[in-house]
Design a protein around this motif. Sequence first.
Motif, PDB file in Angstrom:
ATOM      1  N   LEU A 475      45.224  28.516  28.603  1.00  0.00           N
ATOM      2  CA  LEU A 475      43.785  29.480  28.430  1.00  0.00           C
ATOM      3  C   LEU A 475      43.282  28.072  29.686  1.00  0.00           C
ATOM      4  O   LEU A 475      42.738  28.730  30.449  1.00  0.00           O
ATOM      5  N   ALA A 476      43.891  26.711  29.633  1.00  0.00           N
ATOM      6  CA  ALA A 476      43.466  26.081  30.816  1.00  0.00           C
ATOM      7  C   ALA A 476      43.872  26.650  32.633  1.00  0.00           C
ATOM      8  O   ALA A 476      43.174  26.662  33.266  1.00  0.00           O
ATOM      9  N   ALA A 477      45.101  27.463  31.990  1.00  0.00           N
ATOM     10  CA  ALA A 477      45.803  27.396  33.610  1.00  0.00           C
ATOM     11  C   ALA A 477      44.813  29.304  34.308  1.00  0.00           C
ATOM     12  O   ALA A 477      44.485  29.571  34.925  1.00  0.00           O
ATOM     13  N   TRP A 478      45.063  29.721  32.343  1.00  0.00           N
ATOM     14  CA  TRP A 478      44.713  30.836  33.421  1.00  0.00           C
ATOM     15  C   TRP A 478      43.396  31.353  33.697  1.00  0.00           C
ATOM     16  O   TRP A 478      42.563  31.683  34.185  1.00  0.00           O
ATOM     17  N   SER A 479      42.279  29.947  33.127  1.00  0.00           N
ATOM     18  CA  SER A 479      40.970  29.605  33.853  1.00  0.00           C
ATOM     19  C   SER A 479      40.819  29.279  35.515  1.00  0.00           C
ATOM     20  O   SER A 479      39.678  29.555  35.549  1.00  0.00           O
ATOM     21  N   GLN A 480      41.883  29.091  35.908  1.00  0.00           N
ATOM     22  CA  GLN A 480      41.586  29.000  36.658  1.00  0.00           C
ATOM     23  C   GLN A 480      42.510  30.120  38.249  1.00  0.00           C
ATOM     24  O   GLN A 480      41.838  30.528  39.297  1.00  0.00           O
ATOM     25  N   PHE A 481      42.850  31.320  37.263  1.00  0.00           N
ATOM     26  CA  PHE A 481      42.890  32.291  37.971  1.00  0.00           C
ATOM     27  C   PHE A 481      42.250  33.701  38.223  1.00  0.00           C
ATOM     28  O   PHE A 481      41.112  33.353  37.643  1.00  0.00           O
ATOM     29  N   THR A 482      42.450  33.536  39.669  1.00  0.00           N
ATOM     30  CA  THR A 482      40.694  34.255  40.031  1.00  0.00           C
ATOM     31  C   THR A 482      40.670  36.018  40.250  1.00  0.00           C
ATOM     32  O   THR A 482      39.934  36.485  41.203  1.00  0.00           O
ATOM     33  N   LEU A 483      41.640  36.072  40.581  1.00  0.00           N
ATOM     34  CA  LEU A 483      42.182  37.443  40.944  1.00  0.00           C
ATOM     35  C   LEU A 483      42.435  38.185  40.172  1.00  0.00           C
ATOM     36  O   LEU A 483      43.169  39.031  39.457  1.00  0.00           O
ATOM     37  N   HIS A 484      40.427  38.768  39.806  1.00  0.00           N
ATOM     38  CA  HIS A 484      40.002  39.980  38.627  1.00  0.00           C
ATOM     39  C   HIS A 484      38.478  39.844  39.372  1.00  0.00           C
ATOM     40  O   HIS A 484      37.704  39.169  40.050  1.00  0.00           O
ATOM     41  N   GLY A 485      38.270  40.951  38.652  1.00  0.00           N
ATOM     42  CA  GLY A 485      36.747  41.208  38.686  1.00  0.00           C
ATOM     43  C   GLY A 485      36.799  41.943  40.080  1.00  0.00           C
ATOM     44  O   GLY A 485      37.135  42.549  40.549  1.00  0.00           O
ATOM     45  N   ARG A 486      35.923  40.997  40.907  1.00  0.00           N
ATOM     46  CA  ARG A 486      35.187  41.601  42.216  1.00  0.00           C
ATOM     47  C   ARG A 486      36.000  40.981  42.897  1.00  0.00           C
ATOM     48  O   ARG A 486      36.392  42.756  44.304  1.00  0.00           O
ATOM     49  N   LYS A 487      36.796  40.502  43.631  1.00  0.00           N
ATOM     50  CA  LYS A 487      37.691  40.007  44.389  1.00  0.00           C
ATOM     51  C   LYS A 487      38.999  40.786  43.964  1.00  0.00           C
ATOM     52  O   LYS A 487      39.805  41.548  44.855  1.00  0.00           O
ATOM     53  N   LEU A 488      38.903  41.450  42.489  1.00  0.00           N
ATOM     54  CA  LEU A 488      40.546  42.140  42.387  1.00  0.00           C
ATOM     55  C   LEU A 488      40.165  43.887  43.354  1.00  0.00           C
ATOM     56  O   LEU A 488      41.353  43.700  44.305  1.00  0.00           O
ATOM     57  N   GLN A 489      39.040  44.193  43.232  1.00  0.00           N
ATOM     58  CA  GLN A 489      39.217  45.203  43.367  1.00  0.00           C
ATOM     59  C   GLN A 489      38.894  45.431  45.615  1.00  0.00           C
ATOM     60  O   GLN A 489      39.113  46.368  45.853  1.00  0.00           O
ATOM     61  N   GLY A 490      38.228  44.128  45.776  1.00  0.00           N
ATOM     62  CA  GLY A 490      37.907  43.532  46.887  1.00  0.00           C
ATOM     63  C   GLY A 490      39.536  44.664  47.631  1.00  0.00           C
ATOM     64  O   GLY A 490      40.288  44.907  48.984  1.00  0.00           O
ATOM     65  N   ILE A 491      40.713  43.815  46.927  1.00  0.00           N
ATOM     66  CA  ILE A 491      41.956  43.131  47.838  1.00  0.00           C
ATOM     67  C   ILE A 491      42.679  44.502  47.435  1.00  0.00           C
ATOM     68  O   ILE A 491      43.207  45.129  48.897  1.00  0.00           O
ATOM     69  N   LYS A 492      42.371  45.483  46.033  1.00  0.00           N
ATOM     70  CA  LYS A 492      42.733  46.907  46.355  1.00  0.00           C
ATOM     71  C   LYS A 492      42.523  47.740  47.227  1.00  0.00           C
ATOM     72  O   LYS A 492      43.361  48.069  48.220  1.00  0.00           O
ATOM     73  N   THR A 493      40.852  47.802  47.936  1.00  0.00           N
ATOM     74  CA  THR A 493      40.391  48.193  48.851  1.00  0.00           C
ATOM     75  C   THR A 493      41.350  47.808  49.552  1.00  0.00           C
ATOM     76  O   THR A 493      41.380  49.717  51.047  1.00  0.00           O
ATOM     77  N   LEU A 494      41.208  47.013  50.029  1.00  0.00           N
ATOM     78  CA  LEU A 494      42.006  46.594  51.266  1.00  0.00           C
ATOM     79  C   LEU A 494      43.660  46.837  51.989  1.00  0.00           C
ATOM     80  O   LEU A 494      43.558  47.153  52.431  1.00  0.00           O
ATOM     81  N   ARG A 495      43.792  46.959  50.733  1.00  0.00           N
ATOM     82  CA  ARG A 495      45.642  47.836  50.778  1.00  0.00           C
ATOM     83  C   ARG A 495      45.442  48.981  50.825  1.00  0.00           C
ATOM     84  O   ARG A 495      46.020  49.455  52.122  1.00  0.00           O
ATOM     85  N   GLN A 496      44.316  49.423  50.349  1.00  0.00           N
ATOM     86  CA  GLN A 496      44.395  50.846  50.362  1.00  0.00           C
ATOM     87  C   GLN A 496      44.374  52.072  51.791  1.00  0.00           C
ATOM     88  O   GLN A 496      44.664  52.598  52.294  1.00  0.00           O
ATOM     89  N   SER A 497      43.615  50.771  52.208  1.00  0.00           N
ATOM     90  CA  SER A 497      42.262  51.294  52.986  1.00  0.00           C
ATOM     91  C   SER A 497      43.079  50.314  54.555  1.00  0.00           C
ATOM     92  O   SER A 497      42.570  50.461  56.240  1.00  0.00           O
ATOM     93  N   ALA A 498      44.352  50.056  54.484  1.00  0.00           N
ATOM     94  CA  ALA A 498      44.572  48.775  55.470  1.00  0.00           C
ATOM     95  C   ALA A 498      45.801  50.109  56.670  1.00  0.00           C
ATOM     96  O   ALA A 498      45.811  50.115  57.568  1.00  0.00           O
TER      97      ALA A 498
END
Length: 509
Positions: A475-498
């Motif tokens: 739980l301590a390590a997972w709380s530092q993981f930020t690749l979710h929510g809006r950031k994850l959607q942004g990453i996927k959009t960038l990869r799809q629109s590359a």
Amino acid sequence: MGRSVWGFWQGVFSTGVLYGSLSLFISILHNVFLLYYVETFVSVYKIDKISFWVGETVFLIWNSVNDPLFGWLSDRSFLNSPQSGSQVTSSEVVLKRLKALSTNGPLFALSFLAFWVAWARPGLQFLLCLCLYDGFLSMVDLHHSALLADLAVSAADRTRLNFHCSVFSALGSFSVFLSYSFWDKEDFYLFRLFCVTLASFSVLGFFIVSRMLRHSFQQMACPRKDETLRQEISVGSSPSTQPEKPVTVRLYLKQLSRHRNFKWFVSMNLIQVFHCHFNNNFFPLFLEHLLSDNISASTGSILLGISYIAPHLNNLYFLTLCQRYGVYHVIRWLFMVKLGLSVVMVLAGADHIYLLCIFIASNRVFTEGTCKLLKLVISDLVDEDFVVNRRQQATSALLFGMVALLTKPGQTFAPLIGTWLLCVYTGYDIFEREPVKDSLVSVPDVVSGSGTPPLRLGCFYLLVFVPIACALLQLAAWSQFTLHGRKLQGIKTLRQSAQHGHLIDVKAI
């Protein structure tokens, strides 16, 4: 006529079904391997102790190294900028992985057969069989896992592919139950025949399914006006911006060391691998010393069967939750459930037998269920690595290999730490079977006024406190993981629109 028949079967078997069925051909062999290979060499081939430990040690090193090695050999061409000619397209990446599966899949099945016939001295055969089998298994698993990131980008599509994998993996687990009818250390003929049947089915499956997938993908990847269909099976081509120089191993490792989410994920996953293998290693010990006097042998076998089948079936429900709430939140909830159940079990004590049965089974089910969701997270890390480092193509197999390299030590830590803790608390050494004088608990009367045996209490401590410690750290390590929510959607959009232009600055997400 032939083309119409081919079209009919393609309509029956979708890409998701074909991709998931590859898990069946892997699991029907690997489950039997895990259950019987040690017993075969120890009880049937009579391998000596030194040869056994030498083989396991070499296997441990090879098992850790081959994943990133094969990942690099597979993806190094995608890391280097071409000097001339056209770039490697995403469709060519997928076809390359399918070709590798069509070759390595049957070889993996054939290497499985090498265990069940004595063809060399036991020590030499043990070493060669383990390394050969794990080598082909790593190749198959790497390319199969990498396809999850290459065939689809959206979370919904990847969840659907993983859903089919869980269904077929559950079906593959039934090979364990069938094997009990054929296993006989005194007469190995029927078991060998059973293994040949499994391997033949796996060879045929890999050959047919990989060919169907290649044919299906080649048809779907042709230029079409329907962009929706195109995005469903293709991740798009690489960004137009080319790297200034080829990516070397040193440069790739430097880039990976700066990948913050990768480091936090590996930290969490190392603990997860440790906990999964801890449950596997000590499950029989918990049954023997915590439940054997209170439950029948048939109940114990049911618990064992549930621990193999239920994680795959339970994962189907977890995947529906992932589609609704996201993988990050589902994994966090599973950590919290693991922590909550363990605390309840501590408060209840070791004398509530039925609660203990439920906890032992559920602990393994939830832990294994979490493991089966992690491929989705690694696929998201592939997307982030692709965007942040402006790759020509996503290095899916290499990233899966690097994760395996950094987390597989958990397989070794699990039995070492577990047996050490058991010896410290109870004085029980599973190798020498003699108590240690300076153990913290050496006399039953010191432990409990009710005369609770120290070994039983030590097993109970291991059962409940290891999940608590793992859950808190995760739980301590997972709380530092930020690749979710809006950031994850942004990453996927960038990869799809590359494919439509230069990548946008990731910091803008």
